[in-house]
Design a protein around this motif. Structure first.
Motif, PDB file in Angstrom:
ATOM      1  N   ASP A  41      22.400  24.630  20.114  1.00 62.21           N
ATOM      2  CA  ASP A  41      22.286  25.284  21.430  1.00 62.21           C
ATOM      3  C   ASP A  41      21.298  26.166  22.050  1.00 62.21           C
ATOM      4  OD1 ASP A  41      22.934  25.658  24.195  1.00 62.21           O
ATOM      5  OD2 ASP A  41      25.016  26.502  23.794  1.00 62.21           O
ATOM      6  N   GLY A  42      20.450  25.612  22.581  1.00 64.22           N
ATOM      7  CA  GLY A  42      19.206  26.725  22.808  1.00 64.22           C
ATOM      8  C   GLY A  42      19.354  27.492  24.104  1.00 64.22           C
ATOM      9  N   ALA A 124      22.702  27.336  12.445  1.00 63.74           N
ATOM     10  CA  ALA A 124      22.283  26.841  11.186  1.00 63.74           C
ATOM     11  C   ALA A 124      20.747  27.002  11.202  1.00 63.74           C
ATOM     12  CB  ALA A 124      22.611  25.689  10.793  1.00 63.74           C
ATOM     13  N   SER A 125      20.437  26.775   9.904  1.00 65.84           N
ATOM     14  CA  SER A 125      18.988  26.813   9.421  1.00 65.84           C
ATOM     15  C   SER A 125      18.757  25.910   8.431  1.00 65.84           C
ATOM     16  CB  SER A 125      18.465  28.033   8.977  1.00 65.84           C
ATOM     17  OG  SER A 125      18.923  28.631   7.815  1.00 65.84           O
ATOM     18  N   PRO A 126      17.463  25.111   7.903  1.00 68.25           N
ATOM     19  CA  PRO A 126      16.432  25.347   8.710  1.00 68.25           C
ATOM     20  C   PRO A 126      16.319  24.742  10.154  1.00 68.25           C
ATOM     21  CG  PRO A 126      16.079  23.833   7.112  1.00 68.25           C
ATOM     22  CD  PRO A 126      17.437  24.248   6.849  1.00 68.25           C
ATOM     23  N   ALA A 127      15.655  25.424  11.132  1.00 69.24           N
ATOM     24  CA  ALA A 127      15.917  24.897  12.478  1.00 69.24           C
ATOM     25  C   ALA A 127      14.490  25.375  12.905  1.00 69.24           C
ATOM     26  CB  ALA A 127      16.993  25.518  13.289  1.00 69.24           C
ATOM     27  N   VAL A 128      14.338  24.812  14.392  1.00 70.56           N
ATOM     28  CA  VAL A 128      13.035  25.292  14.945  1.00 70.56           C
ATOM     29  C   VAL A 128      13.161  25.204  16.585  1.00 70.56           C
ATOM     30  CG1 VAL A 128      12.509  22.598  15.056  1.00 70.56           C
ATOM     31  CG2 VAL A 128      10.455  24.253  14.884  1.00 70.56           C
ATOM     32  N   ALA A 129      12.272  26.069  17.071  1.00 63.02           N
ATOM     33  CA  ALA A 129      12.341  26.211  18.505  1.00 63.02           C
ATOM     34  C   ALA A 129      10.894  26.006  18.930  1.00 63.02           C
ATOM     35  CB  ALA A 129      13.011  27.477  18.883  1.00 63.02           C
ATOM     36  N   ILE A 130      10.704  25.156  19.961  1.00 58.53           N
ATOM     37  CA  ILE A 130       9.561  24.838  20.580  1.00 58.53           C
ATOM     38  C   ILE A 130       9.186  25.218  22.088  1.00 58.53           C
ATOM     39  CG2 ILE A 130       7.610  23.235  20.935  1.00 58.53           C
ATOM     40  CD1 ILE A 130       8.984  21.462  18.570  1.00 58.53           C
ATOM     41  N   TRP A 131       8.284  26.011  22.424  1.00 56.37           N
ATOM     42  CA  TRP A 131       8.143  26.466  23.942  1.00 56.37           C
ATOM     43  C   TRP A 131       6.805  25.960  24.064  1.00 56.37           C
ATOM     44  CZ3 TRP A 131      11.153  29.616  20.702  1.00 56.37           C
ATOM     45  CH2 TRP A 131      12.215  30.192  21.128  1.00 56.37           C
ATOM     46  N   ASP A 132       6.921  25.348  25.534  1.00 63.70           N
ATOM     47  CA  ASP A 132       5.719  24.739  25.949  1.00 63.70           C
ATOM     48  C   ASP A 132       4.587  25.646  26.507  1.00 63.70           C
ATOM     49  OD1 ASP A 132       6.528  25.448  28.356  1.00 63.70           O
ATOM     50  OD2 ASP A 132       7.202  23.665  29.101  1.00 63.70           O
ATOM     51  N   GLN A 134       3.751  26.642  29.465  1.00 62.33           N
ATOM     52  CA  GLN A 134       4.348  27.438  30.390  1.00 62.33           C
ATOM     53  C   GLN A 134       5.513  28.615  29.892  1.00 62.33           C
ATOM     54  OE1 GLN A 134       4.274  24.000  30.665  1.00 62.33           O
ATOM     55  NE2 GLN A 134       1.916  24.456  31.528  1.00 62.33           N
ATOM     56  N   GLY A 135       5.909  28.597  28.708  1.00 62.68           N
ATOM     57  CA  GLY A 135       6.684  29.520  28.068  1.00 62.68           C
ATOM     58  C   GLY A 135       8.323  28.876  28.341  1.00 62.68           C
ATOM     59  N   ASN A 136       8.305  27.707  28.545  1.00 62.93           N
ATOM     60  CA  ASN A 136       9.786  27.191  28.542  1.00 62.93           C
ATOM     61  C   ASN A 136      10.318  26.599  27.392  1.00 62.93           C
ATOM     62  OD1 ASN A 136       9.742  27.549  31.708  1.00 62.93           O
ATOM     63  ND2 ASN A 136       8.407  25.839  31.870  1.00 62.93           N
ATOM     64  N   LEU A 137      11.526  26.741  27.053  1.00 64.82           N
ATOM     65  CA  LEU A 137      11.994  26.295  25.713  1.00 64.82           C
ATOM     66  C   LEU A 137      11.984  24.621  25.863  1.00 64.82           C
ATOM     67  CD1 LEU A 137      13.223  26.706  22.978  1.00 64.82           C
ATOM     68  CD2 LEU A 137      15.311  26.809  24.142  1.00 64.82           C
ATOM     69  N   ALA A 138      11.103  23.938  25.112  1.00 61.85           N
ATOM     70  CA  ALA A 138      10.969  22.498  25.154  1.00 61.85           C
ATOM     71  C   ALA A 138      12.151  21.847  24.125  1.00 61.85           C
ATOM     72  CB  ALA A 138       9.547  22.039  24.928  1.00 61.85           C
ATOM     73  N   TYR A 139      12.290  22.483  23.004  1.00 63.59           N
ATOM     74  CA  TYR A 139      13.039  21.864  21.890  1.00 63.59           C
ATOM     75  C   TYR A 139      13.637  22.897  21.079  1.00 63.59           C
ATOM     76  CZ  TYR A 139      14.548  19.340  17.628  1.00 63.59           C
ATOM     77  OH  TYR A 139      15.269  19.112  16.672  1.00 63.59           O
ATOM     78  N   PHE A 140      14.895  22.686  20.921  1.00 65.59           N
ATOM     79  CA  PHE A 140      15.752  23.299  19.594  1.00 65.59           C
ATOM     80  C   PHE A 140      16.526  22.504  19.051  1.00 65.59           C
ATOM     81  CE2 PHE A 140      19.213  26.061  18.653  1.00 65.59           C
ATOM     82  CZ  PHE A 140      18.972  26.743  17.319  1.00 65.59           C
ATOM     83  N   GLY A 141      16.424  22.804  17.510  1.00 61.72           N
ATOM     84  CA  GLY A 141      17.286  21.863  16.592  1.00 61.72           C
ATOM     85  C   GLY A 141      16.398  21.793  15.569  1.00 61.72           C
ATOM     86  N   PRO A 142      17.100  20.810  14.705  1.00 64.20           N
ATOM     87  CA  PRO A 142      16.718  20.735  13.321  1.00 64.20           C
ATOM     88  C   PRO A 142      15.312  20.089  13.477  1.00 64.20           C
ATOM     89  CG  PRO A 142      18.000  19.220  13.637  1.00 64.20           C
ATOM     90  CD  PRO A 142      18.046  19.829  15.103  1.00 64.20           C
TER      91      PRO A 142
END
Length: 185
Positions: A41-42, A124-132, A134-142
């Motif tokens: 949950d991001g 949990a990890s490993p995990a990754v968060a990706i911001w676009d 514009q600085g918006n969170l686009a993806y959070f998860g494994p």
């Protein structure tokens, strides 16, 4: 009779030593793959002020040095860096608080991020968060789903390609089954 007793005793000691070595190795290095879904949950995850706002696509790798699930993941991350770093993607790393360790040499160029707001709630990890851009969170998860992680089962390549092509992505809450270690103690 006496030599049989000594031989039997020596075999018993060897068997006990082998069992102890096997059990020690298994408890330290082998981890059963648990087939339990993990919710990433991001909603509380934010970039620090110095990284927030418009800019490049930003990828944050959440890393716990003690997690045995990193083995395949780190090679995949290295492939991602070599594939996307020169295309406008910045790669960062957030290491689990209180943990000690260093990334492999091929990932030593990842910029560390400390005090990432919301990272204390990571499941949990490993995990990754990706911001676009514009600085918006686009993806959070494994990185992927399943016991191993590689480009063939990864969620990351399609997301990065979509963002770099200017297509919006909104996948900040992900439910997946895979090899993960708890982020909080």
């Amino acid at each position: 009779m006496h030599s049989r007793l000594l031989t039997g005793l020596a075999l018993l000691i060897c068997a006990a030593g082998l069992w102890w070595a096997y059990d020690s190795f298994q408890s330290r290095y082998l981890r059963p793959f648990e087939n339990q879904p993990t919710l990433f949950d991001g909603s509380q995850l934010r970039l620090p002020a110095q990284l927030a706002g418009p800019g490049k696509v930003r990828v944050v790798h959440f890393w716990d040095p003690a997690c045995p699930c990193n083995v395949g993941n780190q090679q995949h991350l290295s492939d991602l860096v070599s594939q996307f770093a020169d295309k406008g993607v910045t790669f960062l790393v957030a290491q689990k608080t209180g943990s000690h360790g260093q990334l492999p040499a091929n990932l030593s160029t990842l910029e560390p991020v400390v005090n990432l707001p919301g990272s204390e709630h990571l499941p949990a990890s490993p995990a990754v968060a990706i911001w676009d851009q514009q600085g918006n969170l686009a993806y959070f998860g494994p990185y992927s789903e399943g016991a191993v992680c590689n480009a063939s089962n990864s969620f990351i390549e399609p997301i990065l390609k979509a963002l770099l092509d200017g297509r919006p992505v909104n996948a900040s809450n992900t439910l997946a089954v895979g090899c993960y270690c708890p982020w909080t103690d």
